[in-house]
Every structure is written in C-alpha cells, then in structure tokens.
Write a protein that holds these residues in place. Structure first.
Motif, PDB file in Angstrom:
ATOM      1  N   LEU A  33     -30.674 -38.127  -7.562  1.00 37.51           N
ATOM      2  CA  LEU A  33     -30.981 -38.829  -8.805  1.00 37.51           C
ATOM      3  C   LEU A  33     -32.085 -39.840  -8.534  1.00 37.51           C
ATOM      4  CD1 LEU A  33     -27.490 -39.513 -10.415  1.00 37.51           C
ATOM      5  CD2 LEU A  33     -29.264 -38.001 -11.278  1.00 37.51           C
ATOM      6  N   HIS A  34     -33.226 -39.640  -9.160  1.00 37.73           N
ATOM      7  CA  HIS A  34     -34.363 -40.536  -8.950  1.00 37.73           C
ATOM      8  C   HIS A  34     -34.135 -41.880  -9.629  1.00 37.73           C
ATOM      9  CE1 HIS A  34     -37.975 -38.678  -7.084  1.00 37.73           C
ATOM     10  NE2 HIS A  34     -37.253 -37.584  -7.230  1.00 37.73           N
ATOM     11  N   GLY A  35     -34.460 -42.940  -8.900  1.00 41.62           N
ATOM     12  CA  GLY A  35     -34.502 -44.261  -9.506  1.00 41.62           C
ATOM     13  C   GLY A  35     -33.142 -44.870  -9.761  1.00 41.62           C
ATOM     14  N   ALA A  36     -32.178 -44.048 -10.200  1.00 43.65           N
ATOM     15  CA  ALA A  36     -30.837 -44.563 -10.463  1.00 43.65           C
ATOM     16  C   ALA A  36     -30.158 -44.978  -9.169  1.00 43.65           C
ATOM     17  CB  ALA A  36     -30.000 -43.514 -11.181  1.00 43.65           C
ATOM     18  N   GLY A  37     -30.688 -44.433  -8.067  1.00 46.13           N
ATOM     19  CA  GLY A  37     -30.160 -44.831  -6.774  1.00 46.13           C
ATOM     20  C   GLY A  37     -28.866 -44.141  -6.444  1.00 46.13           C
ATOM     21  N   ARG A  38     -27.785 -44.879  -6.370  1.00 43.24           N
ATOM     22  CA  ARG A  38     -26.594 -44.373  -5.715  1.00 43.24           C
ATOM     23  C   ARG A  38     -25.531 -43.866  -6.688  1.00 43.24           C
ATOM     24  NH1 ARG A  38     -24.116 -50.027  -3.324  1.00 43.24           N
ATOM     25  NH2 ARG A  38     -23.492 -50.948  -5.308  1.00 43.24           N
ATOM     26  N   PHE A  39     -24.659 -43.021  -6.143  1.00 43.05           N
ATOM     27  CA  PHE A  39     -23.502 -42.525  -6.888  1.00 43.05           C
ATOM     28  C   PHE A  39     -22.381 -42.262  -5.892  1.00 43.05           C
ATOM     29  CE2 PHE A  39     -26.387 -38.906  -6.129  1.00 43.05           C
ATOM     30  CZ  PHE A  39     -25.582 -38.082  -5.344  1.00 43.05           C
ATOM     31  N   LEU A  40     -21.184 -42.051  -6.416  1.00 47.31           N
ATOM     32  CA  LEU A  40     -20.033 -41.686  -5.585  1.00 47.31           C
ATOM     33  C   LEU A  40     -19.661 -40.238  -5.869  1.00 47.31           C
ATOM     34  CD1 LEU A  40     -17.685 -44.802  -5.960  1.00 47.31           C
ATOM     35  CD2 LEU A  40     -18.993 -44.150  -3.924  1.00 47.31           C
ATOM     36  N   VAL A  41     -19.423 -39.465  -4.819  1.00 51.51           N
ATOM     37  CA  VAL A  41     -18.857 -38.131  -4.981  1.00 51.51           C
ATOM     38  C   VAL A  41     -17.353 -38.305  -5.149  1.00 51.51           C
ATOM     39  CG1 VAL A  41     -18.482 -35.893  -3.897  1.00 51.51           C
ATOM     40  CG2 VAL A  41     -20.675 -37.052  -3.619  1.00 51.51           C
ATOM     41  N   LEU A  42     -16.824 -37.871  -6.309  1.00 54.64           N
ATOM     42  CA  LEU A  42     -15.408 -38.034  -6.605  1.00 54.64           C
ATOM     43  C   LEU A  42     -14.577 -36.910  -6.019  1.00 54.64           C
ATOM     44  CD1 LEU A  42     -15.686 -39.015 -10.385  1.00 54.64           C
ATOM     45  CD2 LEU A  42     -15.582 -40.541  -8.407  1.00 54.64           C
ATOM     46  N   ALA A  43     -15.058 -35.665  -6.123  1.00 56.79           N
ATOM     47  CA  ALA A  43     -14.282 -34.510  -5.685  1.00 56.79           C
ATOM     48  C   ALA A  43     -15.220 -33.346  -5.422  1.00 56.79           C
ATOM     49  CB  ALA A  43     -13.251 -34.121  -6.747  1.00 56.79           C
ATOM     50  N   ARG A  44     -14.774 -32.437  -4.563  1.00 53.47           N
ATOM     51  CA  ARG A  44     -15.486 -31.188  -4.299  1.00 53.47           C
ATOM     52  C   ARG A  44     -14.506 -30.048  -4.525  1.00 53.47           C
ATOM     53  NH1 ARG A  44     -20.115 -32.681  -0.660  1.00 53.47           N
ATOM     54  NH2 ARG A  44     -19.796 -34.865  -0.087  1.00 53.47           N
ATOM     55  N   ASP A  45     -14.867 -29.130  -5.428  1.00 50.47           N
ATOM     56  CA  ASP A  45     -13.998 -27.996  -5.768  1.00 50.47           C
ATOM     57  C   ASP A  45     -12.592 -28.456  -6.119  1.00 50.47           C
ATOM     58  OD1 ASP A  45     -16.072 -26.203  -5.345  1.00 50.47           O
ATOM     59  OD2 ASP A  45     -15.573 -25.938  -3.235  1.00 50.47           O
ATOM     60  N   GLY A  46     -12.497 -29.590  -6.818  1.00 47.47           N
ATOM     61  CA  GLY A  46     -11.211 -30.091  -7.289  1.00 47.47           C
ATOM     62  C   GLY A  46     -10.467 -30.956  -6.304  1.00 47.47           C
ATOM     63  N   ALA A  47     -10.908 -31.002  -5.048  1.00 46.72           N
ATOM     64  CA  ALA A  47     -10.223 -31.820  -4.042  1.00 46.72           C
ATOM     65  C   ALA A  47     -10.864 -33.198  -3.990  1.00 46.72           C
ATOM     66  CB  ALA A  47     -10.308 -31.155  -2.677  1.00 46.72           C
ATOM     67  N   PRO A  48     -10.096 -34.280  -4.186  1.00 45.13           N
ATOM     68  CA  PRO A  48     -10.675 -35.633  -4.162  1.00 45.13           C
ATOM     69  C   PRO A  48     -11.381 -35.914  -2.842  1.00 45.13           C
ATOM     70  CG  PRO A  48      -8.441 -35.694  -5.032  1.00 45.13           C
ATOM     71  CD  PRO A  48      -8.657 -34.298  -4.501  1.00 45.13           C
ATOM     72  N   GLU A  49     -12.479 -36.625  -2.916  1.00 49.43           N
ATOM     73  CA  GLU A  49     -13.256 -36.977  -1.731  1.00 49.43           C
ATOM     74  C   GLU A  49     -12.417 -37.873  -0.820  1.00 49.43           C
ATOM     75  OE1 GLU A  49     -17.175 -36.705   0.191  1.00 49.43           O
ATOM     76  OE2 GLU A  49     -15.910 -35.519  -1.151  1.00 49.43           O
ATOM     77  N   PRO A  50     -12.219 -37.489   0.443  1.00 54.23           N
ATOM     78  CA  PRO A  50     -11.306 -38.257   1.301  1.00 54.23           C
ATOM     79  C   PRO A  50     -11.898 -39.551   1.843  1.00 54.23           C
ATOM     80  CG  PRO A  50     -12.212 -36.399   2.514  1.00 54.23           C
ATOM     81  CD  PRO A  50     -12.690 -36.259   1.095  1.00 54.23           C
ATOM     82  N   ASN A  51     -13.231 -39.653   1.890  1.00 56.25           N
ATOM     83  CA  ASN A  51     -13.855 -40.842   2.475  1.00 56.25           C
ATOM     84  C   ASN A  51     -15.093 -41.181   1.656  1.00 56.25           C
ATOM     85  OD1 ASN A  51     -14.403 -42.967   4.181  1.00 56.25           O
ATOM     86  ND2 ASN A  51     -14.754 -41.727   5.998  1.00 56.25           N
ATOM     87  N   LEU A  52     -14.984 -42.186   0.821  1.00 61.43           N
ATOM     88  CA  LEU A  52     -16.069 -42.517  -0.102  1.00 61.43           C
ATOM     89  C   LEU A  52     -17.239 -43.165   0.635  1.00 61.43           C
ATOM     90  CD1 LEU A  52     -14.014 -44.098  -3.050  1.00 61.43           C
ATOM     91  CD2 LEU A  52     -14.880 -41.752  -2.876  1.00 61.43           C
ATOM     92  N   VAL A  53     -18.432 -42.911   0.125  1.00 58.29           N
ATOM     93  CA  VAL A  53     -19.642 -43.582   0.595  1.00 58.29           C
ATOM     94  C   VAL A  53     -20.648 -43.497  -0.539  1.00 58.29           C
ATOM     95  CG1 VAL A  53     -20.585 -41.475   1.657  1.00 58.29           C
ATOM     96  CG2 VAL A  53     -21.360 -43.728   2.438  1.00 58.29           C
ATOM     97  N   TRP A  54     -21.418 -44.558  -0.707  1.00 56.07           N
ATOM     98  CA  TRP A  54     -22.453 -44.515  -1.733  1.00 56.07           C
ATOM     99  C   TRP A  54     -23.525 -43.527  -1.311  1.00 56.07           C
ATOM    100  CZ3 TRP A  54     -21.612 -46.075  -6.391  1.00 56.07           C
ATOM    101  CH2 TRP A  54     -20.762 -47.148  -6.635  1.00 56.07           C
ATOM    102  N   LYS A  55     -23.811 -42.569  -2.192  1.00 51.69           N
ATOM    103  CA  LYS A  55     -24.762 -41.505  -1.911  1.00 51.69           C
ATOM    104  C   LYS A  55     -25.945 -41.608  -2.878  1.00 51.69           C
ATOM    105  CE  LYS A  55     -24.012 -38.111   0.176  1.00 51.69           C
ATOM    106  NZ  LYS A  55     -24.501 -37.736   1.522  1.00 51.69           N
TER     107      LYS A  55
END
Length: 551
Positions: A493-515
């Motif tokens: 995402l340009h300019g907006a900077g960071r986001f959090l990945v909440l889940a992959r294929d329905g499985a909640p993200e086990p270790n959050l990091v700003w992406k």
C-alpha cells in the motif's frame, strides 16, 4: 554501438545502454547519519560494476550499489534533493514510510517524473521505527534491477525498543540476470518476463556477488535483511548459529521467537539477531525445497567479545503496543471486510495455434497435455499451445553445495519435486522460473495482471476507493486460483504505510508485526472442495475451475 546516456539525453530508442567503458567504478554504500532538518543530495547515474570476471553497466545512487544507507531518528524530517542523470525519467519511492502523498514518488499520480537532467526535492518524515528502503517507480523492472535501491534505518526514540546487540549488519538480497557478459537486455518500450518476473542467475548480497563477514565467538549480531529482488522469494537460514526474529517491515514483532529461517518476498524485510556461540566457518543460506544457495560466508573467530549478551539473547520479549492490538483482533476477524481485492491473471497464447490439431500443455508441468484448451490440474495454470514448451535456458544462481553434496553454478539444472513443480510442496511459492521460454516472451500485451474489486468489478486504475484520514478498514486479498497463471504476489500500500495481517486462509496471524508489504501465496487445486476455507479462498472446486465460495 552502445551509447551512454548523459544529462539531458535520453537513451536511444532501440536499446538501453550496456557498455561500461569509461564509467566510474561502483563503490560500496556509505552510511549517512542524518539529523532532523538535514539536507541530502542523491544523484542517479551509470556506474561500472565488477561481477567476478565480468564488468557490467549498472545504475547507482551516488555511485554505489546499493545506494547510501540512510540512518535517521524516529520523528525527524530531512530534505532530499534528487538529480537524475540516468537513462530515463525517474522518481524515488520511500517504501513503507508514512509521508505526504506528494513525496511518495508515484509517477503522474502524486509526482511529475524527474526528466533526465532534471531534479526534484522530497521532504521525508520518519514517524515509525524500523527498516525501510528507497527505489524508483518508473520502469522499476529495469532501473531497480540495475542497482537503484538503498536502505533506510529509522532509530526508535525509545532506547529500549530493540534488545541489546553487539553490532548491526544491513544486507540487501537481490539477483541479477547476466548473459554473455552483460546484464540481459531490456526492451525500452515494454516490460518483459511479465508472467513470472525476471529471475537472475547471479545473487547480489549487499550489492556483492561474493559476500563475506567476520564475527567473534559469543557475538550477537543484528541482521537487517531487505529483499530488493523483483521476483525472487528468499528463504534465509544460518545453520550452526541461533537466529531470533525480533522485527519485520515497520518495527518489532509482537513476540520475539527463535527461528530456523525467515521467508522474504520482494520488498519485505526481517530483523534477526544471531548468536555466534563457537568459532568456525558458517554460511548464510537461501534454502528452497530443491536447492541451497550461499548468500554469505561467515568466519567466526575465537577473539574475545565483551560484554557477553548470551543471557539477554535467551529472553523472548513482547511488544506491548502489539499486545494491545491482539486484544481487539477477535472483533476484526469477525467483521466483514470493507473491501475485497482479487489477484487475477489473463494470459494469451504466446503463439497462434495455426492450422490443424494442436497440443496444449502446462509450461510448468510438461507432462500435463490436452487436445483441448483447459487448465493444469497440478497448479491451475492455463494450458498453452506447446511450440515453445520445453525450451529452457537453465539459468540458476550460483549455489552452495547442498546436503547431498551436489553443487550448483551458472547454468545448473533445476531439480524438481518428482515430475514437476508443486504449489503444495513449495508452500504456494514459485522459487525459480519454471517456464523460462514462455516467461521471456510475455509482455503486458499478452499477459495482464489485475487487481479486481470484487464488490464493484473494477480493475486496476479503475478502482476508486475513498477513505477518511484516521479510518481503519479491513481488506481481504484473494489470490485467485481461477486465473490463467496463479502465483504468489507481494502486495504493498503506497503512502498509507503500515497495516496488520489479521489472518491467512482463515487462520489468525500468530505473531503480529506492522507490515507495508505482504506475500500473498497461492493455494493448491483440490480434489474436493471443503467448507473450511474462508470465502474467496482461491482454491479450485472439484468439478470446475471456479473459485471456491464456501462459507
């Protein structure tokens, strides 16, 4: 005859220049520590780069590959004056930084391109700690491949933000395609290798084909890793030493963890601390399911290091700001997405079928053939007319010996799983170019990559989303297997900077990091459809090549 491009003179219409004669030799990147309010001058220009016994023409920022490493403090602001003496128009994109839109470097959208011989001034702010990087955004398939990239290290305002380490090493991970002693040619009028991206046969680590490091036994070294390749995914391991993942794109991870490898898609970053416990010879490696490539040789000496950080290294710290985000994760997971984006490819036959019966085949699984058009049951790719199928340039990067004692080098053959490549075996990642002949001929005229808004049906530039400053939104990304060429994709995402990945294929993200960039992998065609995946999961149904819509 090759021609150089000088200020005010664009590259000739038929080719980009390739002759390194008379050019200054590329230097190692400088570390520039910038204070709040400082001015920086960046010059884009051609350089001669030595790659073993070969010298090639590349492009550098301030004469180095990578460009200067910029080290700034969180909350500061600097002024950057960019002069373009390269081969074509340019911008500079400050990847991952949250900054004013007009300084984000998107040509024609937020900035008029810098002409050859021209200049532009950026005002760059650094609100978040972490590892970022800068690169062009005009024909980056060419300009970034030529060496126009550099790192940005934002030092946190909190001195206890990162765990203690004895020293830091910044490494860019890249590959370069060299043929006949030159960088493989680029068309000046269109991008090529559009289906798979341009996989290289020379690995450049920190800008060098032969990277070597010396550390002391007992030393804790922080590795800042940035994948600057345009297509290659890196799986980084360091056998014989312990690695601890402490951060990602835009700061520290929710919970530090000991890891055996880190996987980095193009533009992704990872921050790992490494404890070198004993003297010896080690290798930083890129390990795929089929091959092992040496990234760097590491000599661990018996010299004394002090003070010891071994006890601190064993501590797995947690980030309170991401722990707070975890508290609200359930609500976000339960919410319907505000937007859904599908990643879809349309691919034409590279050659016309001609008269009479023809044979269709999968370029990635040559044993899969059909008398009729269709899709490959192994990977979901569209079957193509077979005239070009089976031709292979056999390009592989230089490799370290693998566990079985086999080595690799320029031109080494790629080892497949059984009879062909498999998304399932490879975790949804194309580790190599497995369809070299077809990929070389793909351009935007015969291969179209699309982001499709599943609510409106709009695609690419026709998508027109509007949000209010401060909004938090949920976006679902569906890497559609109902696509002419399903493969992994980095999403940014340009300019907006960071986001959090909440889940992959329905499985909640086990270790959050700003992406700011996420690698969206493919699924694998299923023999039967299940109701367990989330909507838009991208897996094929059993009876037709349509997207699974199970709830």
């Amino acid at each position: 005859m090759d021609q150089h491009s000088y200020p005010g003179q664009a590259a000739p219409a038929g080719s980009f220049p390739t002759d390194p004669s008379g050019l200054p030799e590329a230097t190692r990147p400088a570390l520039l520590e910038l204070a709040d309010g400082d001015d920086l001058h960046l010059r884009i220009g051609p350089v001669a780069k030595r790659l073993g016994d070969t010298t090639v023409r590349m492009l550098g920022y301030n004469g180095s590959i990578p460009g200067p490493t910029l080290k700034v403090r969180q909350g500061s602001e600097v002024i950057v004056h960019v002069t373009n003496e390269g081969d074509l128009e340019a911008t500079v994109h400050w990847h991952g930084l949250r900054l004013e839109n007009k300084y984000d470097g998107v040509p024609h959208e937020t900035q008029t391109p810098i002409p050859v011989g021209g200049s532009f001034t950026y005002r760059i702010r650094f609100p978040d700690p972490g590892l970022y990087w800068y690169h062009p955004h005009i024909r980056e398939d060419y300009t970034q491949e030529m060496g126009l990239y550099g790192n940005l290290l934002v030092v946190p305002a909190d001195p206890g933000y990162w765990p203690p380490a004895h020293r830091e090493v910044l490494l860019t991970l890249d590959d370069l395609l060299v043929e006949d002693g030159k960088i493989a040619p680029f068309s000046p009028v269109e991008t090529t290798y559009t289906a798979m991206g341009r996989f290289g046969n020379v690995l450049l680590i920190g800008g060098e084909p032969d990277c070597a490091l010396t550390v002391k036994a007992g030393e804790v070294v922080r590795l800042w890793l940035t994948n600057t390749a345009n297509a290659r995914v890196f799986s980084v391991a360091l056998p014989g030493a312990r690695m601890k993942l402490i951060g990602g794109d835009s700061g520290r991870v929710e919970r530090e963890e000991f890891v055996s490898q880190v996987i980095l898609g193009p533009s992704e970053r990872a921050v790992v601390d490494v404890l070198f416990a004993r003297p010896g010879q080690l290798e930083l490696q890129h390990r795929t399911p089929d091959r092992i490539y040496r990234l760097a040789a590491i000599a661990v000496t018996g010299d004394l290091v002090g003070p010891s950080l071994a006890e601190e290294f064993e501590v797995l710290r947690e980030a309170p700001e991401l722990g707070a985000e975890r508290q609200s994760l359930g609500r976000w997971l339960a919410a319907q997405p505000d937007k859904t984006l599908a990643l879809v490819a349309e691919m034409d036959d590279i050659i016309a079928a001609g008269q009479g019966p023809v044979l269709y085949a999968c370029p990635m699984h040559l044993e899969v053939t059909s008398q009729e058009p269709g899709r490959c049951p192994e990977c979901g790719m569209k079957l193509l007319v077979t005239a070009l199928v089976g031709q292979s340039a056999g390009r592989e990067p230089t490799a370290a010996p693998d566990a079985g004692g086999t080595g690799g080098g320029h031109g080494a053959e790629h080892g497949h799983h059984g009879e062909g490549h498999s998304h399932g075996d490879d975790g949804g990642i194309e580790w190599e170019d497995d369809m070299v002949a077809v990929n070389r001929l793909t351009t935007p005229a015969n291969m179209r990559w699309m982001l499709v808004d599943r609510d409106s049906g709009a695609a690419n530039a026709a998508i027109d989303w509007k949000f209010t400053v401060g909004d938090r939104v949920k976006i679902r990304l569906a890497n559609e297997m109902d696509s002419d060429h399903p493969m992994h994709h980095p999403f940014h995402l340009h300019g907006a900077g960071r986001f959090l990945v909440l889940a992959r294929d329905g499985a909640p993200e086990p270790n959050l990091v700003w992406k700011d960039t996420v690698l969206v992998r493919t699924g694998r065609p299923r023999t039967s459809c299940s109701t367990s995946p989330s909507p838009g999961c991208g897996w094929l149904t059993a009876t037709s090549p349509s997207t699974c819509k199970a709830a």
